[in-house]
Design a protein around this motif. Sequence first.
Motif, PDB file in Angstrom:
ATOM      1  N   ASP A 359      13.037  -3.432  -9.046  1.00  0.00           N
ATOM      2  CA  ASP A 359      11.930  -4.130  -8.386  1.00  0.00           C
ATOM      3  C   ASP A 359      11.471  -3.436  -7.108  1.00  0.00           C
ATOM      4  OD1 ASP A 359      12.033  -6.120 -10.323  1.00  0.00           O
ATOM      5  OD2 ASP A 359      13.408  -7.369  -9.159  1.00  0.00           O
ATOM      6  N   LEU A 360      12.229  -2.473  -6.627  1.00  0.00           N
ATOM      7  CA  LEU A 360      11.895  -1.797  -5.378  1.00  0.00           C
ATOM      8  C   LEU A 360      11.087  -0.534  -5.636  1.00  0.00           C
ATOM      9  CD1 LEU A 360      15.347  -2.125  -3.548  1.00  0.00           C
ATOM     10  CD2 LEU A 360      13.299  -3.510  -3.176  1.00  0.00           C
ATOM     11  N   PRO A 361      10.204  -0.168  -4.706  1.00  0.00           N
ATOM     12  CA  PRO A 361       9.415   1.049  -4.906  1.00  0.00           C
ATOM     13  C   PRO A 361      10.269   2.297  -4.724  1.00  0.00           C
ATOM     14  CG  PRO A 361       9.023   0.181  -2.713  1.00  0.00           C
ATOM     15  CD  PRO A 361       9.890  -0.821  -3.413  1.00  0.00           C
ATOM     16  N   SER A 362       9.826   3.380  -5.310  1.00  0.00           N
ATOM     17  CA  SER A 362      10.455   4.671  -5.054  1.00  0.00           C
ATOM     18  C   SER A 362       9.910   5.235  -3.747  1.00  0.00           C
ATOM     19  CB  SER A 362      10.154   5.642  -6.196  1.00  0.00           C
ATOM     20  OG  SER A 362       8.760   5.936  -6.219  1.00  0.00           O
ATOM     21  N   TYR A 363      10.512   6.313  -3.273  1.00  0.00           N
ATOM     22  CA  TYR A 363       9.977   6.975  -2.086  1.00  0.00           C
ATOM     23  C   TYR A 363       8.535   7.419  -2.321  1.00  0.00           C
ATOM     24  CZ  TYR A 363      14.358   7.270   0.535  1.00  0.00           C
ATOM     25  OH  TYR A 363      15.486   6.978   1.266  1.00  0.00           O
ATOM     26  N   VAL A 364       8.271   7.900  -3.525  1.00  0.00           N
ATOM     27  CA  VAL A 364       6.913   8.369  -3.847  1.00  0.00           C
ATOM     28  C   VAL A 364       5.924   7.210  -3.779  1.00  0.00           C
ATOM     29  CG1 VAL A 364       5.457   9.348  -5.667  1.00  0.00           C
ATOM     30  CG2 VAL A 364       7.736  10.294  -5.246  1.00  0.00           C
ATOM     31  N   GLU A 365       6.294   6.059  -4.339  1.00  0.00           N
ATOM     32  CA  GLU A 365       5.404   4.894  -4.303  1.00  0.00           C
ATOM     33  C   GLU A 365       5.186   4.405  -2.875  1.00  0.00           C
ATOM     34  OE1 GLU A 365       6.432   2.851  -8.631  1.00  0.00           O
ATOM     35  OE2 GLU A 365       7.827   2.629  -6.963  1.00  0.00           O
ATOM     36  N   ALA A 366       6.248   4.408  -2.058  1.00  0.00           N
ATOM     37  CA  ALA A 366       6.112   4.008  -0.656  1.00  0.00           C
ATOM     38  C   ALA A 366       5.198   4.973   0.094  1.00  0.00           C
ATOM     39  CB  ALA A 366       7.484   3.954   0.002  1.00  0.00           C
ATOM     40  N   SER A 367       5.307   6.257  -0.215  1.00  0.00           N
ATOM     41  CA  SER A 367       4.448   7.263   0.412  1.00  0.00           C
ATOM     42  C   SER A 367       2.991   7.082   0.017  1.00  0.00           C
ATOM     43  CB  SER A 367       4.909   8.674   0.021  1.00  0.00           C
ATOM     44  OG  SER A 367       6.189   8.941   0.524  1.00  0.00           O
ATOM     45  N   HIS A 368       2.753   6.820  -1.264  1.00  0.00           N
ATOM     46  CA  HIS A 368       1.383   6.593  -1.744  1.00  0.00           C
ATOM     47  C   HIS A 368       0.754   5.392  -1.046  1.00  0.00           C
ATOM     48  CE1 HIS A 368       1.688   9.747  -4.532  1.00  0.00           C
ATOM     49  NE2 HIS A 368       2.012   9.094  -5.631  1.00  0.00           N
ATOM     50  N   GLU A 369       1.528   4.335  -0.900  1.00  0.00           N
ATOM     51  CA  GLU A 369       1.000   3.125  -0.271  1.00  0.00           C
ATOM     52  C   GLU A 369       0.682   3.374   1.205  1.00  0.00           C
ATOM     53  OE1 GLU A 369       1.993  -1.682  -0.134  1.00  0.00           O
ATOM     54  OE2 GLU A 369       3.389  -0.297  -1.127  1.00  0.00           O
ATOM     55  N   THR A 370       1.544   4.123   1.864  1.00  0.00           N
ATOM     56  CA  THR A 370       1.305   4.467   3.273  1.00  0.00           C
ATOM     57  C   THR A 370       0.062   5.337   3.413  1.00  0.00           C
ATOM     58  OG1 THR A 370       3.697   4.416   3.682  1.00  0.00           O
ATOM     59  CG2 THR A 370       2.332   5.517   5.331  1.00  0.00           C
ATOM     60  N   LEU A 371      -0.062   6.319   2.552  1.00  0.00           N
ATOM     61  CA  LEU A 371      -1.224   7.211   2.600  1.00  0.00           C
ATOM     62  C   LEU A 371      -2.513   6.449   2.324  1.00  0.00           C
ATOM     63  CD1 LEU A 371      -2.228  10.083   2.994  1.00  0.00           C
ATOM     64  CD2 LEU A 371      -1.805  10.505   0.557  1.00  0.00           C
ATOM     65  N   ASP A 372      -2.451   5.469   1.433  1.00  0.00           N
ATOM     66  CA  ASP A 372      -3.626   4.651   1.126  1.00  0.00           C
ATOM     67  C   ASP A 372      -4.104   3.897   2.368  1.00  0.00           C
ATOM     68  OD1 ASP A 372      -5.490   3.389  -0.844  1.00  0.00           O
ATOM     69  OD2 ASP A 372      -4.403   1.584  -0.273  1.00  0.00           O
ATOM     70  N   ILE A 373      -3.167   3.356   3.148  1.00  0.00           N
ATOM     71  CA  ILE A 373      -3.513   2.662   4.399  1.00  0.00           C
ATOM     72  C   ILE A 373      -4.184   3.627   5.372  1.00  0.00           C
ATOM     73  CG2 ILE A 373      -2.512   1.599   6.474  1.00  0.00           C
ATOM     74  CD1 ILE A 373      -0.366   0.390   4.579  1.00  0.00           C
ATOM     75  N   ILE A 374      -3.607   4.803   5.517  1.00  0.00           N
ATOM     76  CA  ILE A 374      -4.141   5.808   6.444  1.00  0.00           C
ATOM     77  C   ILE A 374      -5.553   6.211   6.053  1.00  0.00           C
ATOM     78  CG2 ILE A 374      -3.869   8.212   7.189  1.00  0.00           C
ATOM     79  CD1 ILE A 374      -0.795   7.715   7.009  1.00  0.00           C
ATOM     80  N   LYS A 375      -5.779   6.465   4.783  1.00  0.00           N
ATOM     81  CA  LYS A 375      -7.091   6.942   4.329  1.00  0.00           C
ATOM     82  C   LYS A 375      -8.156   5.853   4.431  1.00  0.00           C
ATOM     83  CE  LYS A 375      -7.161   9.705   0.721  1.00  0.00           C
ATOM     84  NZ  LYS A 375      -6.896  10.308  -0.603  1.00  0.00           N
ATOM     85  N   LYS A 376      -7.778   4.627   4.150  1.00  0.00           N
ATOM     86  CA  LYS A 376      -8.751   3.534   4.297  1.00  0.00           C
ATOM     87  C   LYS A 376      -9.142   3.335   5.752  1.00  0.00           C
ATOM     88  CE  LYS A 376      -7.695   0.825   0.158  1.00  0.00           C
ATOM     89  NZ  LYS A 376      -7.083  -0.408  -0.394  1.00  0.00           N
ATOM     90  N   LEU A 377      -8.215   3.558   6.655  1.00  0.00           N
ATOM     91  CA  LEU A 377      -8.465   3.378   8.078  1.00  0.00           C
ATOM     92  C   LEU A 377      -9.504   4.366   8.584  1.00  0.00           C
ATOM     93  CD1 LEU A 377      -7.373   1.509  10.319  1.00  0.00           C
ATOM     94  CD2 LEU A 377      -5.746   3.307  10.911  1.00  0.00           C
ATOM     95  N   ILE A 378      -9.503   5.577   8.037  1.00  0.00           N
ATOM     96  CA  ILE A 378     -10.479   6.580   8.449  1.00  0.00           C
ATOM     97  C   ILE A 378     -11.559   6.797   7.388  1.00  0.00           C
ATOM     98  CG2 ILE A 378      -9.047   7.775  10.121  1.00  0.00           C
ATOM     99  CD1 ILE A 378      -8.249   9.770   7.971  1.00  0.00           C
ATOM    100  N   LYS A 379     -11.651   5.782   6.487  1.00  0.00           N
ATOM    101  CA  LYS A 379     -12.730   5.712   5.511  1.00  0.00           C
ATOM    102  C   LYS A 379     -12.776   6.911   4.570  1.00  0.00           C
ATOM    103  CE  LYS A 379     -15.630   2.647   8.273  1.00  0.00           C
ATOM    104  NZ  LYS A 379     -14.542   2.219   9.143  1.00  0.00           N
ATOM    105  N   ILE A 380     -11.622   7.282   4.049  1.00  0.00           N
ATOM    106  CA  ILE A 380     -11.548   8.258   2.973  1.00  0.00           C
ATOM    107  C   ILE A 380     -11.251   7.497   1.691  1.00  0.00           C
ATOM    108  CG2 ILE A 380     -10.291  10.222   2.001  1.00  0.00           C
ATOM    109  CD1 ILE A 380      -9.625  11.112   4.788  1.00  0.00           C
ATOM    110  N   LYS A 381     -12.076   7.674   0.681  1.00  0.00           N
ATOM    111  CA  LYS A 381     -11.870   6.977  -0.581  1.00  0.00           C
ATOM    112  C   LYS A 381     -10.859   7.706  -1.448  1.00  0.00           C
ATOM    113  CE  LYS A 381     -16.518   4.958  -0.679  1.00  0.00           C
ATOM    114  NZ  LYS A 381     -17.773   4.828  -1.432  1.00  0.00           N
TER     115      LYS A 381
END
Length: 381
Positions: A359-381
């Motif tokens: 049920d827990l994310p992998s490191y890769v999934e956690a990284s993807h989710e973090t990167l998604d937050i960063i990109k949305k913050l600076i308006k990168i789709k």
Amino acid sequence: MKKILAINILYTPSGGSKTQIINMLDDFVRDDSLQVIIYTTRQNSWLFEQYTESELVVKYSYISGLSSFFRILWEQIVLPFILMGDGVDVIFCPGNISPLLCDAKKVQWIGTIGPFCNSIYKYDFSLLAKLKLYINGKLIVKSARTSDFVIFESEYSRKMFIEDFNINVNATRVISIGKDEYFINKVDIISKIFSDYEPYVLSVSHLYPYKHIPEMIRSFCKVNQERGMKYKLLIAGSKKSEKYYKKITDEIAFNDASEYVVLLGAVDKQKLLELYTKCELLFYTSPCESAGYTLVEAMSCGSSILCSNMTAAPETCNKAALYFDPFDIVDMTDKLGYLLDRPNELSAMSKKSLRRVDDLPSYVEASHETLDIIKKLIKIK
């Protein structure tokens, strides 16, 4: 044109946080929409040796490597001007503390709750260590309040910051710490380094004064004596305080347990893999954790878990552990004896650990989710 992502790694990553930042770097560098700049110390240079200058720009702060005081000084006074000069669009700060005055967007990762556990100040820390904890707590809260987005490792710590420190709930998210494929896939052949110690109970914890190691030893010795000294207790973790280490060794001596309680010191991942895989159970006594890398590693190996019921540990393990009150040595001892007397229960708990890890994310999934937050913050789709 690429956006510029800065990552503040002026701290020294260790344990699970080290594995996590390594995986995040791989993910961030591969993103074609970003140019990544690292601000760090020379002590961390080994983290970036695999990257070319076109993939990753690394800028070193020599003064930050001298002490935590100089790190804070450089981070708060010098780094904001460097960010402006480098044209940074967003800075990601995975080390709890970040520059408070910052023109760039800021994403803060909070991975500790130590300074906010009132009981921690009662432990055998020096006055200087307690002062550092207090100052770090103030800086962590200020860092969170001045960030555009804050990431927490557990709902427990997120709720604490929202309720106690008025952090904007809409600018927060929980990203569970990633599970390490190394432990799940057992990529190394299990050795027999620790076979002479079997059967053993395992503790994996750096020896900080709040970890309740002497209490663990006292509890284990009572249970082991009642069972004919059948088990050993292996404690893997580095010494952090001479005074506390002496308290631990005094407890071993008092219980005449030098043959049964073994202080292994710090061990590498391959040895940890064997320790987790072969132990009867993991004994986790810390009362103050924001999540628990150790718990995720142990569950990944199918360890049965006997765990503190405090802070975020129950959230991490969910139904995969038996819990006790770390301030109640009778409860701790009873629960340990209960499990060691029931091999079928230990086997069932091992299976629960493996199901919980699914049920827990992998490191890769956690990284993807973090990167998604960063990109949305600076308006990168």
